[in-house]
Scaffold this motif. Structure first.
Motif, short mmCIF file in Angstrom:
data_model
loop_
_atom_site.label_atom_id
_atom_site.label_comp_id
_atom_site.label_asym_id
_atom_site.label_seq_id
_atom_site.Cartn_x
_atom_site.Cartn_y
_atom_site.Cartn_z
N SER A 209 6.40 -7.91 -0.96
CA SER A 209 6.78 -6.65 -1.18
C SER A 209 7.25 -5.92 -0.21
O SER A 209 8.25 -5.04 0.21
N GLN A 210 6.69 -6.30 1.13
CA GLN A 210 7.07 -5.74 2.38
C GLN A 210 8.21 -6.31 2.85
O GLN A 210 8.77 -5.56 3.54
N MET A 211 8.46 -7.31 2.52
CA MET A 211 9.82 -8.05 2.90
C MET A 211 11.11 -7.75 2.07
O MET A 211 12.37 -8.08 2.40
N ALA A 212 10.79 -7.33 0.72
CA ALA A 212 12.01 -7.34 -0.18
C ALA A 212 12.82 -6.15 -0.06
O ALA A 212 12.35 -5.15 0.46
N GLY A 213 14.06 -6.46 -0.06
CA GLY A 213 15.12 -5.57 0.28
C GLY A 213 15.30 -4.41 -0.91
O GLY A 213 14.75 -4.80 -1.84
N PRO A 214 15.69 -3.39 -0.48
CA PRO A 214 15.61 -2.13 -1.54
C PRO A 214 16.70 -2.40 -2.56
O PRO A 214 17.67 -2.84 -2.30
#
Length: 484
Positions: A209-214
Motif C-alpha cells: 500500500s506504500q507504493m500503490a498509486g492514489p
C-alpha cells in the motif's frame, strides 16, 4: 465547469456594480477580457507527473533508539554535512523511561521534552529532517523484549516507509549484537529494524500500500511511494577489541570543520548540550573546563569519542572496500536490490545445547540478513548488576525420535552461587525447550563501579554419561546495569 460558472458569475456581478451597460458587458466577454484563468490542455502535450519531494532526500539516514543516541556519530555527521551530504535521523523511541536531571517531568511529559531536545541537537548540526517511530522506551538488555514493546511489525512498516520516503543512500545504525559496553535492547532493536528495512524497502511486494498509486484526489490510504534500495549499511558502537579492531572506515574527530572552524568533536559537543534532561550535570561541568580539558574529555575512548570514529560495513550493493570511505562507489544511479537468500542455521542431528536469548537471536539474524562476514566475539559476553542475578538462557534440542534426558551443571567463580536451573531435564523427541540457569553474583567493593576482571561462567550438558556440549559466557559486574 463549476469553477468556470463561478468566474462568469463573479465577473458579471463586478460589471453590474461598476455600472457597465448590458451592451458593453456583452462586448467585453466577446473580446475575452474575462476569460477563465486556465486553458484547455494541448492534446499533443504529454501529461506529466510530480516526482518525489526532494526536500526529504537523504544521503545518510541515521537510525538510533533514544534522543541523545545520535551523539554516538555526530562528529562524523558534522564532517558529512561539511561535504554537502544530506542527513536525516530516525529515533525508535522518545525516551520516556529515562531519568530527568533538568526538571520534575517524567514518563510521557519527559518524552515530550526529550523529543524537543533531540530536534534542537540535530538542528544545531543543520539536520532538520527528524522522525520518531513511536516505540516504548524499554529498560532491558534483551532485543526481543524491545522489539515486542515497540510492536515489531508496525514499527518495521514505518521504518520501511521512511527509507522509501528519504531514499537514503547510506544507513548508519548500532552494531547488531549484545556485548559488554552495549547493554541496551532498544539500541539493538533500532539496529535490527534498520537492517530489516535495508533489505525490504526495495521490494515492491513488502507493504504494497506504500507504493500503490492514489485512486482519488484526496487519497487517505495509498501512499504513492516507490521501492527504494539503499546502497550501503554501516554499523557503529562495536567492541574495540580483538578482530573488531581496524575493521572499518575511520574518521578523525580532531580535524577542523570547514564551515564551523573548530574541531569536529567541538561541533558534536555543542550539539550534545541540548540533552539536559539526561546529562545536565555533565553539561554544566563542561562550562568549568578549559579548552584543553574539553578536548581530553571528548577524545577519551572511555568517556568520549576517542580520536576517531569507526564504521563497520554491514552490506554494500555497489562494492567497495571494507576500509574505504562510506560513499566509495556511490553514484546517483539507483541500486538494484540483491536477491534475498536465507541460510538456515545448522540443524543438529543429535542431542545439543546452545546459548539462547539474544545470542541465539543474533546467530539467526546474521544468517537471515547475510551478515556472516561481520566480526564476532570468540566468547559471548554481558555486563550485569553486581549483587543481582545472572540469567543464562539455554536451548535444549532433541532432534532424535526418542525422549532424551540431559543434566546441566554450571561452573562459576568463587562467591557466585547457582540458585536455579542446574537440573536434570527430559526433552521429548523432535522438540527444543528453553531452560534458564540463575546465578547470584556478589557485590562490588565499595571503591569500584565495575569489576576489574571479566569472569567466565560455563554450563555443561551431559546425557548418559556423555558430554553433549559446554557453553561459555564472559561476565562483567557493574554497579549499575540494565536488567537482562
Amino acid at each position: 465547469m463549476k469553477y468556470f460558472r463561478f468566474l462568469v458569475t463573479s465577473s458579471l456581478t463586478a460589471l453590474v456594480l461598476l455600472g457597465v451597460s448590458p451592451s458593453a458587458r456583452s462586448s467585453a466577454f466577446r473580446a475575452g477580457m474575462f476569460a477563465p484563468a486556465f486553458s484547455p490542455q494541448d492534446s499533443q502535450a504529454p501529461r506529466t507527473f510530480q516526482g518525489s519531494d526532494e526536500r526529504y532526500k537523504a544521503d545518510i539516514l541515521v537510525v538510533v533508539a533514544h534522543p541523545d543516541d545520535e551523539a554516538a556519530v555526530t562528529p562524523y555527521l558534522a564532517r558529512a554535512i561539511d561535504e554537502g551530504k544530506r542527513v536525516a535521523v530516525v529515533y525508535g523511541t522518545r525516551g520516556g523511561s529515562g531519568a530527568n536531571q533538568a526538571g520534575a517531568e517524567h514518563a510521557a511529559a519527559l518524552a515530550d521534552i526529550r523529543e524537543i531536545e533531540a530536534r534542537r541537537a540535530c538542528a544545531s548540526l543543520g539536520i532538520v529532517n527528524v522522525w520518531f517511530l513511536g516505540g516504548k522506551d524499554t529498560a532491558s538488555q534483551n532485543v526481543s523484549q524491545s522489539l515486542s514493546a515497540w510492536g515489531h511489525g508496525a514499527t518495521l512498516e514505518e521504518m520501511v516507509r521512511l527509507v522509501r520516503l528519504t531514499r537514503a543512500e547510506v544507513i548508519l545504525t548500532f552494531f547488531p549484537g549484545v556485548f559488554i559496553g552495549e547493554n541496551h535492547g532498544d539500541h539493538q532493536a533500532a539496529s535490527v529494524l534498520a537492517t530489516e528495512a535495508f533489505d525490504l524497502a526495495g521490494d515492491a511486494a513488502v507493504f504494497p500500500s506504500q507504493m500503490a498509486g492514489p485512486t482519488r484526489r484526496l487519497e487517505p490510504y495509498l501512499e504513492n511511494l516507490r521501492p527504494w534500495q539503499p546502497k550501503k549499511i554501516y554499523y557503529f558502537d562495536a567492541p574495540d577489541a580483538g578482530n573488531f579492531k581496524n575493521s572499518g572506515a575511520s574518521y578523525s574527530v580532531t580535524e577542523i570543520s570547514k564551515s564551523r572552524h573548530m574541531p569536529y568533536w567541538r561541533v558534536a559537543l555543542e550539539s550534545f548540550r541540548a540533552h539536559e534532561t539526561q546529562e545536565k550535570k555533565y553539561i554544566d561541568s563542561l562550562g568549568k573546563m578549559s579548552e584543553q580539558e574539553l578536548e581530553k574529555q571528548a577524545t577519551d575512548p572511555q568517556g568520549g569519542w576517542g580520536s576517531k570514529q569507526t564504521f563497520l560495513l554491514g552490506k554494500s550493493l555497489v562494492g567497495g572496500s571494507v576500509m574505504g570511505d562510506l560513499f566509495e562507489n556511490i553514484s546517483a544511479s539507483p541500486a538494484i536490490p540483491a536477491p534475498r537468500t536465507f541460510s538456515p542455521p545448522t540443524t543438529p542431528t543429535n542431542l545439543a545445547v546452545e546459548l539462547g536469548g539474544p545470542w541465539s537471536f543474533y546467530r539467526d539474524f546474521r544468517l537471515a540478513h547475510s551478515l556472516e562476514r561481520l566480526p564476532q566475539l570468540d566468547v559471548p559476553e554481558i555486563a550485569v548488576a553486581a549483587g543481582g542475578v545472572l540469567e543464562i538462557p539455554i536451548w535444549l534440542r532433541n532432534p532424535t525420535n526418542a525422549t532424551q534426558e540431559l543434566k546441566l551443571t554450571a561452573k562459576v567463580p568463587n562467591g557466585w552461587i547457582v540458585n536455579n536451573g542446574a537440573d536434570l531435564y527430559s526433552v521429548r523427541a523432535g522438540e527444543a525447550n528453553a531452560a534458564t540457569i540463575e546465578i547470584a553474583v556478589p557485590q562490588l567493593p565499595a571503591t569500584e563501579t565495575e569489576s576489574k576482571e571479566i569472569s567466565e561462567v560455563s554450563v555443561t550438558a551431559e546425557s548418559k554419561g556423555q558430554n553433549i556440549g559446554t557453553i561459555k559466557l564472559r561476565v562483567q559486574l557493574r554497579l549499575h546495569a540494565l536488567p537482562q
